[in-house]
Design an enzyme around this catalytic site. Sequence first.
Site, PDB file in Angstrom:
ATOM      1  N   HIS A   1      11.684 -34.006  26.210  1.00 38.65           N
ATOM      2  CA  HIS A   1      11.446 -35.059  27.196  1.00 38.65           C
ATOM      3  C   HIS A   1      10.230 -35.845  26.725  1.00 38.65           C
ATOM      4  O   HIS A   1       9.120 -35.322  26.661  1.00 38.65           O
ATOM      5  CB  HIS A   1      11.185 -34.465  28.581  1.00 38.65           C
ATOM      6  CG  HIS A   1      12.410 -33.954  29.252  1.00 38.65           C
ATOM      7  ND1 HIS A   1      12.429 -32.815  30.016  1.00 38.65           N
ATOM      8  CD2 HIS A   1      13.685 -34.438  29.273  1.00 38.65           C
ATOM      9  CE1 HIS A   1      13.649 -32.621  30.486  1.00 38.65           C
ATOM     10  NE2 HIS A   1      14.434 -33.578  30.038  1.00 38.65           N
TER      11      HIS A   1
ATOM     12  N   GLU B   1       6.430 -36.084  28.006  1.00 37.61           N
ATOM     13  CA  GLU B   1       5.640 -34.857  28.114  1.00 37.61           C
ATOM     14  C   GLU B   1       4.757 -34.704  26.878  1.00 37.61           C
ATOM     15  O   GLU B   1       4.916 -33.768  26.078  1.00 37.61           O
ATOM     16  CB  GLU B   1       6.586 -33.681  28.352  1.00 37.61           C
ATOM     17  CG  GLU B   1       7.342 -33.877  29.680  1.00 37.61           C
ATOM     18  CD  GLU B   1       8.558 -32.973  29.910  1.00 37.61           C
ATOM     19  OE1 GLU B   1       8.802 -32.057  29.102  1.00 37.61           O
ATOM     20  OE2 GLU B   1       9.257 -33.193  30.922  1.00 37.61           O
TER      21      GLU B   1
ATOM     22  N   ARG C   1      11.736 -40.462  30.050  1.00 39.26           N
ATOM     23  CA  ARG C   1      12.045 -39.042  29.889  1.00 39.26           C
ATOM     24  C   ARG C   1      13.232 -38.791  28.964  1.00 39.26           C
ATOM     25  O   ARG C   1      13.249 -37.835  28.178  1.00 39.26           O
ATOM     26  CB  ARG C   1      12.349 -38.483  31.284  1.00 39.26           C
ATOM     27  CG  ARG C   1      13.064 -37.140  31.379  1.00 39.26           C
ATOM     28  CD  ARG C   1      13.356 -36.860  32.854  1.00 39.26           C
ATOM     29  NE  ARG C   1      14.230 -35.726  33.073  1.00 39.26           N
ATOM     30  CZ  ARG C   1      13.797 -34.465  33.242  1.00 39.26           C
ATOM     31  NH1 ARG C   1      12.512 -34.190  33.187  1.00 39.26           N
ATOM     32  NH2 ARG C   1      14.663 -33.491  33.455  1.00 39.26           N
TER      33      ARG C   1
ATOM     34  N   HIS D   1       8.177 -27.855  27.555  1.00 43.29           N
ATOM     35  CA  HIS D   1       8.087 -29.030  28.419  1.00 43.29           C
ATOM     36  C   HIS D   1       6.709 -29.086  29.069  1.00 43.29           C
ATOM     37  O   HIS D   1       5.897 -28.185  28.912  1.00 43.29           O
ATOM     38  CB  HIS D   1       9.117 -28.911  29.551  1.00 43.29           C
ATOM     39  CG  HIS D   1      10.537 -28.998  29.119  1.00 43.29           C
ATOM     40  ND1 HIS D   1      11.331 -30.090  29.370  1.00 43.29           N
ATOM     41  CD2 HIS D   1      11.326 -28.118  28.458  1.00 43.29           C
ATOM     42  CE1 HIS D   1      12.545 -29.886  28.885  1.00 43.29           C
ATOM     43  NE2 HIS D   1      12.582 -28.698  28.320  1.00 43.29           N
TER      44      HIS D   1
ATOM     45  N   GLU E   1       6.627 -24.751  30.843  1.00 43.44           N
ATOM     46  CA  GLU E   1       6.123 -26.001  31.402  1.00 43.44           C
ATOM     47  C   GLU E   1       4.608 -25.902  31.265  1.00 43.44           C
ATOM     48  O   GLU E   1       3.975 -25.054  31.892  1.00 43.44           O
ATOM     49  CB  GLU E   1       6.515 -26.159  32.878  1.00 43.44           C
ATOM     50  CG  GLU E   1       8.006 -26.329  33.136  1.00 43.44           C
ATOM     51  CD  GLU E   1       8.484 -27.767  32.974  1.00 43.44           C
ATOM     52  OE1 GLU E   1       7.659 -28.655  32.700  1.00 43.44           O
ATOM     53  OE2 GLU E   1       9.705 -27.995  33.123  1.00 43.44           O
TER      54      GLU E   1
END
Lengths: 373, 222
Positions: free
Chosen positions: A133, A136, A191, A260, A334
Site C-alpha cells: 500500500h 504507508e 493506497r 503495512h 501494521e
Amino acid sequence: LQLDFWLAPRGLGQPVDIRVPFPSLQSLKAHLESNGISYSIMIEDVQTLVDHEQMEMLRGRRGLPLSTNTFDYATYHSLDEIYAFMDLLVAENPNLVSKLEIGRSTEDRPLYVLKFSKGGTNRPAIWIDTGIHSREWVTQASGVWFAKKIVQDHENNEGVASILDKMDIFLEIVTNPDGFVFTQTRNRMWRKTRSRRPGSVCIGVDPNRNWDAGFGGPGSSGNACSETYHGPYANSEPEVKSIVDFVKSHGNIKAFISIHSYSQLLLYPYGYTTTPVPDEKELHEISEKAVAALSSLYGTNYKYGSIITTIYRASGGTIDWTYNQGIKYSFTFELRDTGRYGFLLPAKEIVPTAQETWLALKVIMQHTLDHPY
Amino acid sequence: AAMEVPLSHGLASRAAALATGYLCYRRGSPGRGLALRSLRRARRQDIDDVGHKYYLELELEDVLDKDSTVNCTAEVLYHLGNKNIPPDVQFTLDGELKNTDEADNIFYNRIKSLEKELVAENIPDSHGNVPPEMEPIRLLAWVASGYVIWQNSTENTKFQLAQIKHVKQVKRSDEYLEFDYMILLHDMVSQEIIPWQMTVLWHPQHGVQVTQDSRQPKHVSG
C-alpha cells in the site's frame, strides 16, 4: 625533476611532503637513499585519488549516495533513490545479495526483489514485502533499512547468520511502485495500484484484496472507486500476480511476512472468515514472543491476533492466500503509529520503527528455522 | 449484563478511539491535545431495542508531553438502526489535566495580532513535518475533528485525523478566533480518506466549537 612540494621546506629537521611525477620517481629515491634521508609513501597514486574525487563530486551534485554506508536511512526517498540503493547493495555484496525482477507493474515499472543467500539451491526461504500500500511510507523506508541490516549482520550470531546458513531471505521493498510514485507526485494518500478499468473513471485496485482467498467476499468492495476494491478477478494486478507466480514456482517458502502501516499490530490469518486457522495456537504464541521482542527496544505497544478479530473482515488478502498455499508462518505487520501521524509518520521515526520491527522479524525467522516443515 | 471484550479486539479499539475523540473535543485546546495511550479494559452490553454499550477504562496522554497521562472511564452507546443519531459518550477523568492557560493565551494573542489572516496547508506535510508555529493550529484541528468523529462514528468506523489540507483564518469582530479547515479523515475500517470541511471557533475561556461541518466529495482518480 619537476618536484611539487606540498609541504615546503621549513628548516632543518622538519619534514617535507613532495608530489613526484612518475618519470622522476627513481631519481628522487636514489638521491634520498644515497643521502640517508628517510622517506615514506603517503599516497601511492595521486591520479587515482583525483579521479575518485571527480566521480564523487559528480555524484554529489546529483545527490546520489556513494555507498550504502552514506545512504540516509532516516529520511524518505524517491523510487529512483531506492532502486539505486538496491544496486549499490548488490554491488557491495555480490556474494550475498542479488536482485531479481519478478514482473512489471501496470505502468511498466520493474518489480524488484532482493535475494539474500549464502548458497545452496532453492533453500527454504523467508519472504518479506513492504510498500504494497503505497501511502504507508514507513514500510518502504523500513524495508531499505532491513536490507542493509541483513548485510551488516549476516556473519553475526546475534544477527541472521544462523538463519542465512540454512535459509534464503527474499525482500521486496517497493511492492507497489506505481502507487508509490503517485504518492510522491500527486496524492500522498494513494493506497491502491494504478490500473485502469474500461467503463470506470476510478483507478486502482487494492492489492491486499486481490488475492485468491475468499476473493470478492465481504470485507472487500466491488466498487472501482473504493479503497478496498478487489479488482475484476483474483490476481488481476501484476503487482500481485508476480508474487503469486514467484511463490508457486519457488515452492519452498516457509515464512511470508507482509508489512503495512499504521496501527501497531501483528496479525495472522484469516481475514476472510471467522474460522480460526488450524495453526492458530502456534501463530498466537509466536506473535506474543515477537511483540515482546519488539516492545523491548522502545516500549512500543503492539496488539496481536487474527486479522478478522483484531481489525476487520478483509477478503482476498495476501496472507490468507499464502497460508492456504501451505506457508504456515504467514504474518502481517501494521507498523507505527496509532493515529497521531498515521501515514504521515515523521522521518525521525523511521529508524526506531525499523529497529524494533526487525527484532520481531528475527523471532519469526528464528522460529521458522527451528521448526522445519 | 456486560461481557468482557478482549483488548485486542477491533470493536474495543473502535469504541476507545471514539471515546478519545469525544473527550479530546470536550477538553482540548490549541495547547492541549489528548490521545489514547492504552486501553485497559473493555466490556460490552447489548441493550434490546436500544443499541450496544461499551464500558471502557482508558489511559490518555497529552500529545505535547507524553509523560503527562490521565486515567479515564468512559461509556459509549451506539444506537441501533439507521437513525443517524451520534453515539452517546460519557466520561470521567481520574485526575487533573495540565493547565494550558499560558500557552493558550500566547497563541490567542499571536493570532489576534496578525495583520493578515493566517493561511496554511498540508499539516503535517508528506514527510510528517509540522512547523513549530503551526502546532497549535494542528492541535486545534485535532480537537475539533474529535467533534466530527464523534458525530459520524458507528461500530463500523474508526476515524483519525489524517491531515489538514488547508486552513484559513476568518477575521471576526468579536473576541473569538475562527478558522475554516479542510481536513482529511482516515477511516481505518473502510480505509477511505474523507475530505471534511469544518468551521471552528475558539476562545481561551470558551473552549472549542465546531459551528459548521460538511463531508466533501472524494477526488475520483487521485
